[in-house]
Design an enzyme around this catalytic site. Structure first.
Site, PDB file in Angstrom:
ATOM      1  N   LYS A 100     -22.951   3.722 -64.139  1.00  0.00           N
ATOM      2  CA  LYS A 100     -23.033   2.272 -64.387  1.00  0.00           C
ATOM      3  C   LYS A 100     -22.670   1.464 -63.143  1.00  0.00           C
ATOM      4  O   LYS A 100     -23.389   0.534 -62.756  1.00  0.00           O
ATOM      5  CB  LYS A 100     -22.086   1.879 -65.522  1.00  0.00           C
ATOM      6  N   THR A 101     -21.532   1.795 -62.545  1.00  0.00           N
ATOM      7  CA  THR A 101     -21.054   1.006 -61.406  1.00  0.00           C
ATOM      8  C   THR A 101     -22.029   1.074 -60.241  1.00  0.00           C
ATOM      9  O   THR A 101     -22.357   0.060 -59.618  1.00  0.00           O
ATOM     10  CB  THR A 101     -19.665   1.494 -60.961  1.00  0.00           C
ATOM     11  N   GLU A 144     -22.046  -4.795 -65.510  1.00  0.00           N
ATOM     12  CA  GLU A 144     -21.793  -3.433 -65.965  1.00  0.00           C
ATOM     13  C   GLU A 144     -21.340  -3.490 -67.413  1.00  0.00           C
ATOM     14  O   GLU A 144     -20.428  -4.256 -67.757  1.00  0.00           O
ATOM     15  CB  GLU A 144     -20.720  -2.790 -65.084  1.00  0.00           C
TER      16      GLU A 144
END
Length: 442
Positions: A100-101, A144
């Site tokens: 995600k990051t 995110e």
């Protein structure tokens, strides 16, 4: 949390808050005018506060949370605050058990490089402290979306990305069925006429795509290396610590560079490409802009090199992440050995996945395993790093236990030789060991 504070401060709000200790993040917020206290106390809640924003990590007996309750102040979860900040923007939310990051960062960097000035909120810093969030003038807001506590179900994005779906966060999810239900609820929040980008090379994500395929007001864009992908990855060529990626999109072939090694990072970049295109960004321009991404802190971040030994830091803490990062590093290490310093994260995760962690670590040439980093959890009887150590040894790994962070720099400096690569790995304070190891090597 610091990203929300930054955006609020940049929008002109009076912001105050507390953290456990001084840090570069605290300093960056103070420079924006936020009042930040070190330590938690009831008197830190200002008299004029309109609300208090908390994350799931804040316990009910936190003195500031208790004080807010006594004063009747609204208590707002971090995800609700972020959802409110996203209102009025074209939302792009990135979800998945892993990646995600990185993917959110790739989108933030590339859209900024194209002059679109997006707002964004990321779970990690890009190149410097405080770079995890931005209040932009553009219409796009990239966020995110965290599934760990189901809070990603608060957002209503125009475009959502799901990179993968696996069992994790065992304190909140008892089974894969619960995980799927949570991700389905997230997808259901995509606005009518919106787009879901999903990497169907991952079995869990492919299953999710199949589950939501019946929604008529949703466009599902599948990315991956398989023939049936809408955005197909034709090739991923390793170039040392970078990769050259070629994709086919709408019948056109695009080639661009990803500045971090490994197949999983290439997949992240292609998902970012598909998401940006879904918002109307020209594919060729976005592919070129993605090449400007230079990484995010703690995602295979080079900390330095001394005496021919490179020290790299990785946030990987789930077996899939560990295996993926080791695959990438082994491919980039040449003839040198890969030495890993691993710190298991959370008692619940180690209890459930310790054996898989050990198996993944067996792909390193040597491993130093630290005690479990508890974070927000209390100890669980019988759950220690020995679960990881025993599994790694069962798969033939050379493992050394270490019960003190202070012992590790000398230990690793004594092991490392010219050409070796040292990887500090985990979601806890193992990240602070990189500079210490480099100092001992020097």
């Amino acid at each position: 949390m610091s990203g929300l504070a930054k955006i609020l401060a940049l929008r002109g709000a009076a912001v105050s808050g507390s953290d456990a200790k001084e840090s570069t993040v605290v300093l960056a917020l103070k420079q924006l005018g936020a009042e930040v206290f070190v330590g938690h106390a009831a008197e830190h809640v200002p008299a004029g506060a309109s609300c208090i924003v908390v994350s799931s990590a804040i316990r009910a007996d936190n003195p500031e949370l208790v004080a807010a309750g006594e004063r009747g102040l609204p208590v707002i979860h971090r995800a609700d605050a972020l959802a409110a900040l996203m209102q009025g923007h074209r939302g792009l939310a990135v979800a998945g058990t892993h990646g995600k990051t990185t993917t959110t960062s790739m989108l933030a960097v590339s859209l900024t490089a194209l002059g679109l000035d997006p707002s964004f909120a990321i779970g990690g810093d890009l190149n410097e402290p405080g770079s995890n969030a931005h209040h932009g003038t553009g219409e796009i807001f990239v966020a995110e979306a965290d599934e760990s506590d189901r809070s990603f179900q608060k957002y209503s994005p125009e475009v959502a990305v799901v990179l993968n779906v696996e069992l994790d966060h065992h304190a909140n999810y008892a089974s894969m069925d619960e995980i799927y239900e949570s991700f389905e609820a997230f997808v259901a929040r995509i606005v009518p006429g919106g787009t879901l980008v999903v990497d169907t090379d991952h079995a869990g994500a492919a299953e999710l795509a199949a589950r939501v395929a019946g929604r008529e007001d949703l466009t599902v864009v599948r990315v991956g290396e398989s023939e049936g992908a809408d955005v197909r990855i034709r090739s991923i060529a390793a170039r040392g610590m970078t990769s050259e990626v070629t994709v086919v999109l709408d019948g056109h072939e695009l080639t661009f560079t990803v500045s971090v090694p490994g197949r999983h990072y290439a997949h992240n970049a292609v998902a970012a490409l598909a998401a940006g295109v879904a918002l109307g960004v020209p594919a060729a321009e976005l592919a070129q802009a993605l090449s400007s991404y230079q990484g995010v802190r703690r995602r295979l971040q080079l900390k330095g090199e001394v005496r021919g030994v490179q020290v790299i830091d990785s946030y990987a803490h789930h077996p899939t992440e560990i295996a993926a990062d080791l695959e990438a590093i082994n491919a980039a290490s040449g003839d040198g050995r890969v030495l890993v310093v691993f710190q298991p994260h959370l008692f619940s995760r180690t209890q459930q996945l310790g054996a898989e962690m050990g198996e993944a670590l067996s792909h390193a040439d040597a491993v130093v395993v630290l005690d479990i980093y508890p974070a927000r959890e209390d100890p669980v009887p019988g759950v220690t790093s020995e679960l990881v150590i025993a599994a790694a040894r069962a798969h033939g790994a050379d493992v050394t236990p270490a019960h003190s962070l202070a012992d590790v720099p000398d230990l690793v400096a004594g092991m490392a030789k010219d050409g070796d690569l040292v990887l500090t790995m985990g979601a806890g304070d193992v990240t602070f060991l990189g500079p210490e190891i480099l100092a001992r090597l020097a």
